[in-house]
Design an enzyme around this catalytic site. Structure first.
Site, PDB file in Angstrom:
ATOM      1  N   CYS A  94       1.984  -0.592   2.030  1.00  0.00           N
ATOM      2  CA  CYS A  94       2.895  -0.342   0.910  1.00  0.00           C
ATOM      3  C   CYS A  94       3.226   1.154   0.731  1.00  0.00           C
ATOM      4  CB  CYS A  94       2.322  -0.986  -0.353  1.00  0.00           C
ATOM      5  SG  CYS A  94       3.567  -1.280  -1.614  1.00  0.00           S
ATOM      6  N   HIS A 191      -0.857  -6.267   0.182  1.00  0.00           N
ATOM      7  CA  HIS A 191      -2.161  -5.909  -0.362  1.00  0.00           C
ATOM      8  C   HIS A 191      -3.036  -7.153  -0.278  1.00  0.00           C
ATOM      9  CE1 HIS A 191      -0.732  -2.115  -2.101  1.00  0.00           C
ATOM     10  NE2 HIS A 191       0.338  -2.758  -2.513  1.00  0.00           N
TER      11      HIS A 191
HETATM   12  N1  GLN Z   1       5.075   2.852  -5.597  1.00  0.00           N
HETATM   13  C1  GLN Z   1       5.637   2.165  -4.479  1.00  0.00           C
HETATM   14  C2  GLN Z   1       6.649   1.120  -4.890  1.00  0.00           C
HETATM   15  O1  GLN Z   1       6.664   0.697  -6.006  1.00  0.00           O
HETATM   16  C3  GLN Z   1       4.519   1.560  -3.639  1.00  0.00           C
HETATM   17  C4  GLN Z   1       3.775   0.486  -4.357  1.00  0.00           C
HETATM   18  C5  GLN Z   1       2.517   0.029  -3.680  1.00  0.00           C
HETATM   19  O2  GLN Z   1       1.913   0.727  -2.883  1.00  0.00           O
HETATM   20  N2  GLN Z   1       2.057  -1.147  -4.087  1.00  0.00           N
HETATM   21  O3  GLN Z   1       7.431   0.701  -4.083  1.00  0.00           O
END
Ligand code: GLN
Length: 240
Positions: A94, A191
């Site tokens: 992510c 995740h």
């Molecule tokens: N902040 C980033 C987004 O919202 C990554 C989010 C994350 O790592 N879950 O796209």
């Protein structure tokens, strides 16, 4: 026989138990009698990264993703890019995935200029993409996970996707593609942590790193019946 693993930004990028991916990789190596040496490279640490076989970067919130830009520009970004180009094995999740790309245009107008280790870019959409998700990968079978991101990532050039979306949004909710593959880089929005849920993907990543170091490598099979039953249960409940 050993692999050297490094967790970059464990202090800033570690959402939804992403750190569990490092534990999973370490365990699956140990169960096969392969030693795993583990290091953390945090904000402010300078490390050429040339000594590692396997590099892990987790996900994070926009706030932390802005903070680390400065640290990347102090040399870490170039070292990460060089390591990816050199064929070192990466797993990035992510926010870590976004960081490997060229930039992340956030919804508040901030443009995070990242490192361009892989030919992707990310632009925040209006709607967060949240929920359980699954994709099918030619290399690693069905992969399940949980996604929560505003960023919509688009692949170009030499980057291919990790899989085709079966459930959820994947990279951007538009093109049916999930994650990215370039050289020995594996990147995903999943995740969970993703690897304990998907032992086949974990072993593919380990095999990639071991083969780079030792040449052709046959990983001894492990009993993954519990993990596979859990995954099949999830897929059934999602009617996939
Ligand atoms: N902040 C980033 C987004 O919202 C990554 C989010 C994350 O790592 N879950 O796209």
């Amino acid at each position: 026989m050993e692999l050297k693993m490094c967790h970059i930004y464990p202090d800033l990028l570690n959402l939804y138990g992403d750190r569990g991916n490092t534990v999973c990789m370490e365990k699956r190596l140990q169960w096969r009698g392969i030693e795993c040496l583990f290091a953390e490279v945090k904000y402010g640490d300078s490390d050429p990264l040339s000594d590692y076989d396997l590099i892990f970067i987790g996900g994070g919130q926009d706030f932390e993703q802005k903070l680390l830009m400065e640290d990347l520009q102090r040399g870490k970004g170039n070292n990460i890019k060089a390591a990816a180009e050199d064929g070192k094995t990466f797993l990035a999740i992510c926010g870590g995935y976004q960081l490997l790309g060229h930039y992340y245009q956030m919804s508040d107008g901030t443009k995070c200029e990242y490192i361009g280790a892989i030919d992707v870019f990310t632009v925040a959409g209006e709607k967060r993409m949240i929920g359980n998700t699954a994709c099918i990968s030619e290399e690693a079978g069905t992969i399940v996970g949980f996604e929560n991101h505003a960023g919509k990532t688009f692949l170009s050039g030499t980057v291919r996707s990790l899989g085709t979306v079966l459930k959820g949004s994947g990279n951007n909710g538009e093109d049916g593609r999930e994650g990215a593959r370039y050289k020995n880089v594996f990147a995903t929005y999943y995740h969970g942590p993703v690897l304990p849920k998907n032992p086949e993907l974990c072993d593919l990543i380990l095999k990639t790193a071991l083969e780079r170091k030792y040449g052709f490598f046959e990983l001894q099979p492990l009993d993954d019946s519990a993990e596979n039953a859990a995954k099949e249960g999830l897929l059934r409940s999602w009617k996939l």
